[in-house]
Design a protein around this motif. Structure first.
Motif, mmCIF file in Angstrom:
data_model
loop_
_atom_site.group_PDB
_atom_site.id
_atom_site.type_symbol
_atom_site.label_atom_id
_atom_site.label_comp_id
_atom_site.label_asym_id
_atom_site.label_seq_id
_atom_site.Cartn_x
_atom_site.Cartn_y
_atom_site.Cartn_z
ATOM 1 N N LYS A 62 0.824 -1.214 0.000
ATOM 2 C CA LYS A 62 0.000 0.000 0.000
ATOM 3 C C LYS A 62 0.856 1.261 0.000
ATOM 4 N N ARG A 63 2.061 1.153 0.650
ATOM 5 C CA ARG A 63 2.896 2.342 0.770
ATOM 6 C C ARG A 63 3.725 2.617 -0.484
ATOM 7 N N THR A 64 3.875 1.617 -1.317
ATOM 8 C CA THR A 64 4.803 1.790 -2.427
ATOM 9 C C THR A 64 4.213 2.576 -3.598
ATOM 10 N N SER A 65 2.891 2.651 -3.670
ATOM 11 C CA SER A 65 2.328 3.389 -4.800
ATOM 12 C C SER A 65 2.494 4.891 -4.565
ATOM 13 N N PRO A 66 2.902 5.644 -5.605
ATOM 14 C CA PRO A 66 3.216 7.066 -5.432
ATOM 15 C C PRO A 66 2.021 7.885 -4.976
ATOM 16 N N GLU A 67 0.807 7.496 -5.364
ATOM 17 C CA GLU A 67 -0.372 8.284 -4.944
ATOM 18 C C GLU A 67 -0.534 8.285 -3.436
ATOM 19 N N ASP A 68 -0.164 7.173 -2.846
ATOM 20 C CA ASP A 68 -0.340 7.045 -1.399
ATOM 21 C C ASP A 68 0.488 8.057 -0.612
ATOM 22 N N GLU A 69 1.635 8.463 -1.185
ATOM 23 C CA GLU A 69 2.507 9.376 -0.454
ATOM 24 C C GLU A 69 1.844 10.731 -0.238
ATOM 25 N N SER A 70 1.061 11.155 -1.241
ATOM 26 C CA SER A 70 0.429 12.464 -1.122
ATOM 27 C C SER A 70 -0.832 12.390 -0.249
ATOM 28 N N SER A 71 -1.504 11.262 -0.281
ATOM 29 C CA SER A 71 -2.747 11.170 0.488
ATOM 30 C C SER A 71 -2.455 10.963 1.974
ATOM 31 N N THR A 72 -3.503 11.111 2.784
ATOM 32 C CA THR A 72 -3.337 10.929 4.226
ATOM 33 C C THR A 72 -3.011 9.465 4.514
ATOM 34 N N PRO A 73 -1.949 9.196 5.271
ATOM 35 C CA PRO A 73 -1.616 7.793 5.524
ATOM 36 C C PRO A 73 -2.667 7.128 6.398
ATOM 37 N N GLU A 74 -2.927 5.889 6.089
ATOM 38 C CA GLU A 74 -3.904 5.118 6.860
ATOM 39 C C GLU A 74 -3.365 4.915 8.279
ATOM 40 N N PRO A 75 -4.188 5.113 9.315
ATOM 41 C CA PRO A 75 -3.650 4.922 10.666
ATOM 42 C C PRO A 75 -3.191 3.482 10.868
ATOM 43 N N LEU A 76 -2.114 3.339 11.649
ATOM 44 C CA LEU A 76 -1.577 1.996 11.887
ATOM 45 C C LEU A 76 -2.584 1.157 12.652
ATOM 46 N N ASP A 77 -2.698 -0.063 12.244
ATOM 47 C CA ASP A 77 -3.617 -0.970 12.931
ATOM 48 C C ASP A 77 -2.798 -1.987 13.715
ATOM 49 N N SER A 78 -3.425 -2.584 14.708
ATOM 50 C CA SER A 78 -2.816 -3.709 15.409
ATOM 51 C C SER A 78 -3.755 -4.889 15.268
#
Lengths: 144, 229
Positions: free
Chosen positions: B104-120
């Motif tokens: 999910k983190r590797t796609s360039p669009e994701d860098e600009s968008s709000t990061p998904e909160p970390l889940d446990s």
């Protein structure tokens, strides 16, 4: 045909010498050999002193067996069972719900190795932990 | 030494500096009391009965909600059946595994968008199983955020004959049962990083794991419904 006999079943249950079973196996075997020896001596009409010697050895082994049996019964009962039994119990233990999973088990075993290698601290009184281990610059829980 | 003399406790090197300060204060108090009790009676039947254990005889106990301590009882080499010589505290763990997905983190669009909160993720069920020469264990996890089933951590291998499969861990997502490469790091804070989907999975492994997981899910649901009723 029905399975051969209760004797076979008994021998299987006794499991003497078929595997490295109970910790008392060697003493059991020696006793069996001595008993066989005494019987054989009767057949060949050997000298009385020889029979007495075998009987004395058998008595010593019987006492030793009793002492060892009581000792292990009190201190380490599972040693009186066979290795197969121990293995089966371990396998069952592994299958118990809520047991330590394999990855965690590997991790804590690595830690045990590190402690053995000298990476440890000794704590004489755990009540001192709270005072001694909180550095002044301690961050709150959840922050690192 | 009389019978009530406390037994020495040996702790791993990161305990005091790294892990202990991470515990909430209430958990620190509880752990200190637990260790004092353990020192007095390391073979307390009440504790042993409720402890988790592994094949090597090491024990784990959830001393405070969400926190588990692992220890082992060490006996004197010269008297292996005698009284315990010391207690070795091997690990402290915060239950729940921090979950992240590399894809999910590797796609360039994701860098600009709000990061998904970390889940446990929390483990809710675990099983071991065998079928012929094939063996596996698996742990079912739910999201701490949504409480929905997230997937399985599965390790599968073969033993004693064909098909020859090396041990391999996968993250099997739910409900699509996709097999992902993964990296699991167990420590005070455990983390799991989910990698890309495994495209080269052996078909025998795939069928075996797939079938077994479906069966285990049924069993889990049955157990849960029994608990609820």
């Amino acid at each position: 045909m029905k399975d051969a006999s209760p004797v076979k079943g008994f021998l299987r249950a006794a499991d003497i010498g078929r595997s490295r079973s109970s910790i008392l196996n060697q003493i059991q075997w020696t006793m069996a050999i001595l008993i066989a020896g005494i019987v054989a001596l009767q057949f060949v009409r050997a000298a009385n002193w020889l029979t007495i010697l075998f009987a004395a050895l058998l008595s010593v082994h019987s006492v030793l067996f009793l002492i060892a049996f009581i000792y292990f019964m009190l201190k380490r009962p599972h040693s009186l069972r066979s290795e197969t039994f121990d293995y089966k119990i371990s396998e069952l233990n592994l299958k118990r719900e809520g047991d330590i999973d394999i990855k965690t088990s590997e991790f804590i075993q690595k830690r045990a190795g590190a402690i053995q290698a000298g990476l440890f601290e000794d704590v004489l009184d755990p009540s001192t932990l709270k005072r001694s281990s909180k550095p002044e610059d301690r961050k709150g829980p959840g922050k690192r | 030494m009389n019978e009530t003399s406390p037994i020495p406790i040996r702790i791993y090197s990161e305990f005091t500096k790294r892990d202990w300060p991470e515990l909430p204060e209430a958990a620190q108090d509880t752990l200190a009391s637990f260790l004092i009790d353990l020192q007095k009676d390391p073979e307390n039947t009440e504790v042993i009965a409720h402890a988790q254990r592994d094949a090597a005889g090491q024990l784990g106990f959830e001393f405070f909600p969400g926190f588990t301590v692992y220890w082992q009882i060490v006996r004197n080499e010269h008297d292996p059946f005698g009284q315990p010589a010391r207690i070795e505290v091997l690990a402290l763990r915060k239950m729940g595994i921090e979950f992240s997905e590399t894809e999910k983190r590797t796609s360039p669009e994701d860098e600009s968008s709000t990061p998904e909160p970390l889940d446990s993720i929390d483990r809710v069920y675990s099983r071991n199983g065998r079928l012929g020469n094939l063996a596996m264990w698996g742990t079912l996890h739910v999201s701490r955020r949504t409480r929905r089933v997230k997937g399985w951590i599965v390790d599968s291998w073969s033993r004693g004959g064909p098909p020859y499969l090396n041990p391999k861990m996968h993250w099997v997502s739910f409900p699509d049962y996709k097999f992902h490469h993964m990296s699991l790091n167990i420590d005070f804070r455990s983390t799991i990083e989910i990698g890309p989907e495994d495209q080269d999975i052996d078909p025998v492994r795939l069928v075996f794991v797939h079938g077994t997981l479906k069966q285990w899910e049924q069993d889990w649901l049955e157990e849960e419904s029994k608990k609820a009723s």
